[in-house]
Each structure stands twice: as structure tokens, then as C-alpha cells.
Design a protein around this motif. Structure first.
Motif, PDB file in Angstrom:
ATOM      1  N   ALA A 116       0.843  -1.192   0.000  1.00 21.21           N
ATOM      2  CA  ALA A 116       0.000   0.000   0.000  1.00 21.21           C
ATOM      3  C   ALA A 116       0.876   1.240   0.000  1.00 21.21           C
ATOM      4  O   ALA A 116       1.926   1.279   0.650  1.00 21.21           O
ATOM      5  CB  ALA A 116      -0.923   0.011   1.208  1.00 21.21           C
ATOM      6  N   VAL A 117       0.438   2.259  -0.726  1.00 21.29           N
ATOM      7  CA  VAL A 117       1.109   3.554  -0.774  1.00 21.29           C
ATOM      8  C   VAL A 117       0.062   4.621  -0.489  1.00 21.29           C
ATOM      9  O   VAL A 117      -1.031   4.619  -1.078  1.00 21.29           O
ATOM     10  CB  VAL A 117       1.766   3.818  -2.144  1.00 21.29           C
ATOM     11  N   GLY A 118       0.369   5.538   0.434  1.00 18.58           N
ATOM     12  CA  GLY A 118      -0.583   6.575   0.793  1.00 18.58           C
ATOM     13  C   GLY A 118       0.059   7.942   0.908  1.00 18.58           C
ATOM     14  O   GLY A 118       1.261   8.066   1.184  1.00 18.58           O
ATOM     15  N   LEU A 119      -0.747   8.982   0.697  1.00 20.78           N
ATOM     16  CA  LEU A 119      -0.336  10.365   0.899  1.00 20.78           C
ATOM     17  C   LEU A 119      -1.319  11.016   1.868  1.00 20.78           C
ATOM     18  O   LEU A 119      -2.534  10.808   1.761  1.00 20.78           O
ATOM     19  CB  LEU A 119      -0.320  11.134  -0.417  1.00 20.78           C
ATOM     20  N   TYR A 120      -0.793  11.824   2.796  1.00 21.63           N
ATOM     21  CA  TYR A 120      -1.620  12.456   3.814  1.00 21.63           C
ATOM     22  C   TYR A 120      -1.318  13.945   3.874  1.00 21.63           C
ATOM     23  O   TYR A 120      -0.159  14.363   3.737  1.00 21.63           O
ATOM     24  CB  TYR A 120      -1.334  11.818   5.172  1.00 21.63           C
ATOM     25  N   ALA A 121      -2.359  14.748   4.093  1.00 14.17           N
ATOM     26  CA  ALA A 121      -2.201  16.173   4.339  1.00 14.17           C
ATOM     27  C   ALA A 121      -3.079  16.550   5.514  1.00 14.17           C
ATOM     28  O   ALA A 121      -4.244  16.139   5.576  1.00 14.17           O
ATOM     29  CB  ALA A 121      -2.572  17.002   3.107  1.00 14.17           C
ATOM     30  N   ARG A 147       2.616  13.972   4.362  1.00 12.84           N
ATOM     31  CA  ARG A 147       3.227  12.700   4.749  1.00 12.84           C
ATOM     32  C   ARG A 147       3.029  11.672   3.638  1.00 12.84           C
ATOM     33  O   ARG A 147       1.920  11.529   3.092  1.00 12.84           O
ATOM     34  CB  ARG A 147       2.590  12.202   6.048  1.00 12.84           C
ATOM     35  N   ALA A 148       4.094  10.944   3.336  1.00  8.00           N
ATOM     36  CA  ALA A 148       4.032   9.832   2.389  1.00  8.00           C
ATOM     37  C   ALA A 148       4.349   8.546   3.140  1.00  8.00           C
ATOM     38  O   ALA A 148       5.254   8.507   3.977  1.00  8.00           O
ATOM     39  CB  ALA A 148       5.024  10.029   1.245  1.00  8.00           C
ATOM     40  N   SER A 149       3.616   7.491   2.855  1.00  9.80           N
ATOM     41  CA  SER A 149       3.819   6.219   3.551  1.00  9.80           C
ATOM     42  C   SER A 149       3.737   5.065   2.568  1.00  9.80           C
ATOM     43  O   SER A 149       2.984   5.103   1.589  1.00  9.80           O
ATOM     44  CB  SER A 149       2.773   6.040   4.661  1.00  9.80           C
ATOM     45  N   VAL A 150       4.536   4.041   2.839  1.00 10.04           N
ATOM     46  CA  VAL A 150       4.499   2.810   2.053  1.00 10.04           C
ATOM     47  C   VAL A 150       4.565   1.636   3.015  1.00 10.04           C
ATOM     48  O   VAL A 150       5.329   1.659   3.991  1.00 10.04           O
ATOM     49  CB  VAL A 150       5.659   2.761   1.022  1.00 10.04           C
ATOM     50  N   GLY A 151       3.735   0.648   2.790  1.00 13.25           N
ATOM     51  CA  GLY A 151       3.698  -0.522   3.653  1.00 13.25           C
ATOM     52  C   GLY A 151       3.665  -1.798   2.843  1.00 13.25           C
ATOM     53  O   GLY A 151       3.181  -1.828   1.704  1.00 13.25           O
ATOM     54  N   ARG A 152       4.185  -2.854   3.443  1.00 13.36           N
ATOM     55  CA  ARG A 152       4.233  -4.163   2.786  1.00 13.36           C
ATOM     56  C   ARG A 152       3.872  -5.223   3.799  1.00 13.36           C
ATOM     57  O   ARG A 152       4.443  -5.278   4.900  1.00 13.36           O
ATOM     58  CB  ARG A 152       5.641  -4.430   2.240  1.00 13.36           C
ATOM     59  N   ALA A 172       7.634  12.517   6.563  1.00 10.02           N
ATOM     60  CA  ALA A 172       6.737  13.670   6.647  1.00 10.02           C
ATOM     61  C   ALA A 172       7.530  14.964   6.705  1.00 10.02           C
ATOM     62  O   ALA A 172       8.661  15.012   7.203  1.00 10.02           O
ATOM     63  CB  ALA A 172       5.836  13.558   7.875  1.00 10.02           C
ATOM     64  N   ARG A 173       6.884  16.001   6.225  1.00 11.40           N
ATOM     65  CA  ARG A 173       7.399  17.369   6.349  1.00 11.40           C
ATOM     66  C   ARG A 173       6.340  18.197   7.067  1.00 11.40           C
ATOM     67  O   ARG A 173       5.180  18.244   6.628  1.00 11.40           O
ATOM     68  CB  ARG A 173       7.677  17.946   4.965  1.00 11.40           C
ATOM     69  N   ARG A 174       6.719  18.809   8.197  1.00 11.75           N
ATOM     70  CA  ARG A 174       5.783  19.591   8.990  1.00 11.75           C
ATOM     71  C   ARG A 174       6.190  21.066   8.931  1.00 11.75           C
ATOM     72  O   ARG A 174       7.289  21.423   9.350  1.00 11.75           O
ATOM     73  CB  ARG A 174       5.745  19.099  10.429  1.00 11.75           C
ATOM     74  N   LEU A 175       5.298  21.894   8.396  1.00 15.27           N
ATOM     75  CA  LEU A 175       5.531  23.322   8.254  1.00 15.27           C
ATOM     76  C   LEU A 175       4.871  24.024   9.430  1.00 15.27           C
ATOM     77  O   LEU A 175       3.646  23.995   9.579  1.00 15.27           O
ATOM     78  CB  LEU A 175       4.955  23.822   6.929  1.00 15.27           C
ATOM     79  N   THR A 183      11.367  17.729   9.668  1.00 11.44           N
ATOM     80  CA  THR A 183      11.310  16.519   8.849  1.00 11.44           C
ATOM     81  C   THR A 183      11.201  15.330   9.796  1.00 11.44           C
ATOM     82  O   THR A 183      11.953  15.246  10.773  1.00 11.44           O
ATOM     83  CB  THR A 183      12.557  16.377   7.967  1.00 11.44           C
ATOM     84  N   ARG A 184      10.262  14.436   9.520  1.00  8.01           N
ATOM     85  CA  ARG A 184      10.031  13.296  10.394  1.00  8.01           C
ATOM     86  C   ARG A 184      10.116  11.996   9.595  1.00  8.01           C
ATOM     87  O   ARG A 184       9.725  11.952   8.427  1.00  8.01           O
ATOM     88  CB  ARG A 184       8.652  13.375  11.056  1.00  8.01           C
ATOM     89  N   VAL A 185      10.608  10.959  10.245  1.00  4.04           N
ATOM     90  CA  VAL A 185      10.648   9.615   9.660  1.00  4.04           C
ATOM     91  C   VAL A 185      10.167   8.641  10.731  1.00  4.04           C
ATOM     92  O   VAL A 185      10.718   8.606  11.832  1.00  4.04           O
ATOM     93  CB  VAL A 185      12.066   9.226   9.198  1.00  4.04           C
ATOM     94  N   ASP A 186       9.114   7.887  10.423  1.00  3.35           N
ATOM     95  CA  ASP A 186       8.558   6.895  11.344  1.00  3.35           C
ATOM     96  C   ASP A 186       8.578   5.527  10.677  1.00  3.35           C
ATOM     97  O   ASP A 186       8.312   5.409   9.476  1.00  3.35           O
ATOM     98  CB  ASP A 186       7.109   7.234  11.730  1.00  3.35           C
TER      99      ASP A 186
END
Length: 258
Positions: A116-121, A147-152, A172-175, A183-186
């Protein structure tokens, strides 16, 4: 490689090497879930501007009661809400009040049986609590996050890896207004053990745009299903950072799917 690059590589390796519901997978249309969490983080030491541990002037405590909810508007669009109530104290302040409230939408860019690939705002309005873990209570106004996410997922296991395992990476990029941009990475690894148990290992990392503050926390938890309800219990620990407390403490959650 610069420090931000090393942070990204380190989190990616943490996700791959380590045996909340994953954000890359949207909720189906008309389905959703609510997660209520209690967290109490305490710290006696913190990471200084060079990333070296040093004693804090006084012990720090942050207690949070948080709510996360999501609902599938369509099979490809999911609306998400986050909010919390906080209390805490450190050497300089004692506070209690609402934390940031965030509302956003996630788009399922692509999905098949395993990936799955998702984009969040999302938009967040600041509160009287800590709007960033490294900042004083009430500092910061409102934020926008992309935020962009990819899962497998792996339906069949191999070697020591059990079936029904998934891995996910989010960037993610938080303004921010009133605080430095971030910049965040989870990263998350989850494994189902039988029909009713799941173990989660997660890494949460980030860095402010000016490079003055960075953090990396690890969390391990167990989730037990009871029909449409689940109970989560775990522990979070800050393992590295700069200008951030070495916080640790329990995480307890109650999930309800509908």
C-alpha cells in the motif's frame, strides 16, 4: 552522508531488522477506528546540543491522554483526527491544557494484496500544552503536515518471521508557525501471533530545519484483540537526540473498530 541522511538510513534499518495501525493502509468506505491512549514520559537526563547525555536541572514529566480517529469516506479517502490533553512539569514550568488538534485526509495512491502507498495532508491548531516535544508549553501556533507512507505485508512467514507480518515507512514534512519546520521519519514492524495477539516495534525520529533539535525514540508494545476492541500496552524510550530529553515511560491504548 549528512546527519539527516544518517537518521533516515538508521530508521530504515531499524524497521527492516526488528522482528497502531499502519497509516499506509486506508480504512474501507464506511469503516473506521478510534484509539484512546495514555502516555507518561519522564526524564532525568537529556541530550545536549552535541548529542551528549547530561543531567537536567530537574526531573521532567509529560502526561498525555490522546485520541486518534479515522473513518473511510471512500475506499481511497480516509479522514483522520488527532487530539490530546496534557499535563507536565520541568525545572521551569508546570502546566496543564489542550495539546494540538489535527485534522487531515489520507489518499490511497495505490494498493494490492500486499503493498500500500498513501499520501496524507493535515492541519493542526496549537494548544496550551507542548505543541512540540522539545518546546515550552504553548509555544507554536498552527502547522501543516504532508506525509508519504508505504507498507508491505507478508501473509506467509519465512525463517523466524511469523505469517501476517507487515513493515511500514513514513516520511513527513511539517511546516510550523512559531516553531522551526520539521522533517520526520517513522517506521513500524508488526507481527500477528495467532488470531488475537500482535506485537509492534516502532521508531519515531525527526529533526528541525535549523538542525538544532533532533530525536529518535523506540517503542515496543503488545496488542490483544477482543472482537472489535483491542488493548495495547508498551514502553517508549528516547535513544538519541539533540536538545531533547531522554524520556521514557509506558504507553497504554484502547482501540475500537466500527
Amino acid at each position: 552522508m549528512n546527519r539527516a541522511g544518517r537518521l533516515l538510513v538508521g530508521l530504515t534499518l531499524a524497521a527492516v531488522a526488528t522482528p497502531a495501525a499502519a497509516g499506509a493502509w486506508n480504512q474501507p468506505k464506511g469503516k473506521g477506528q478510534v484509539i484512546v491512549k495514555f502516555e507518561q514520559m519522564t526524564a532525568k537526563r537529556g541530550f545536549d546540543p552535541d548529542g551528549v547525555l547530561a543531567d537536567l536541572p530537574a526531573a521532567r514529566r509529560d502526561t498525555v491522554f490522546g485520541t486518534f480517529a479515522e473513518y473511510g469516506l471512500t475506499d481511497r479517502l480516509t479522514v483522520r483526527f488527532k487530539g490530546d490533553w496534557q499535563s507536565g512539569e520541568d525545572a521551569f514550568v508546570e502546566f496543564e491544557g489542550r495539546g494540538p488538534i489535527e485534522l487531515g485526509i489520507s489518499w490511497q495512491v495505490w494498493r494490492d494484496d500486499n503493498t500500500a502507498v498513501g499520501l496524507y495532508a493535515g492541519y493542526a491548531a496549537g494548544g496550551e500544552g507542548r505543541n512540540a516535544g522539545y518546546a515550552a508549553p504553548g509555544q507554536g501556533d498552527h502547522d501543516w503536515e504532508m506525509r508519504a507512507s508505504v507498507g508491505r505485508s507478508f501473509q506467509t512467514g519465512w525463517g523466524p518471521v511469523p505469517p501476517r507480518t507487515f513493515v511500514e515507512l513514513e516520511v513527513a514534512r511539517r511546516l510550523r508557525q512559531g516553531l522551526p519546520d520539521e522533517t520526520r521519519v517513522d517506521a513500524t514492524v508488526g507481527a500477528h501471533l495467532g488470531d488475537d495477539w500482535m506485537v509492534l516495534t516502532q521508531a519515531f525520529g525527526g529533526e528541525t530545519e535549523d538542525g538544532a533539535t533532533r530525536w529518535l525514540s523506540m517503542e515496543a508494545s503488545v496488542v490483544r484483540d477482543f472482537g472489535d476492541w483491542s488493548v495495547q500496552a508498551g514502553w517508549r524510550q528516547t535513544v538519541a537526540g539533540r536538545e531533547t530529553p531522554q524520556a521514557s515511560g509506558p504507553v497504554i491504548g484502547i482501540w475500537r473498530r466500527f
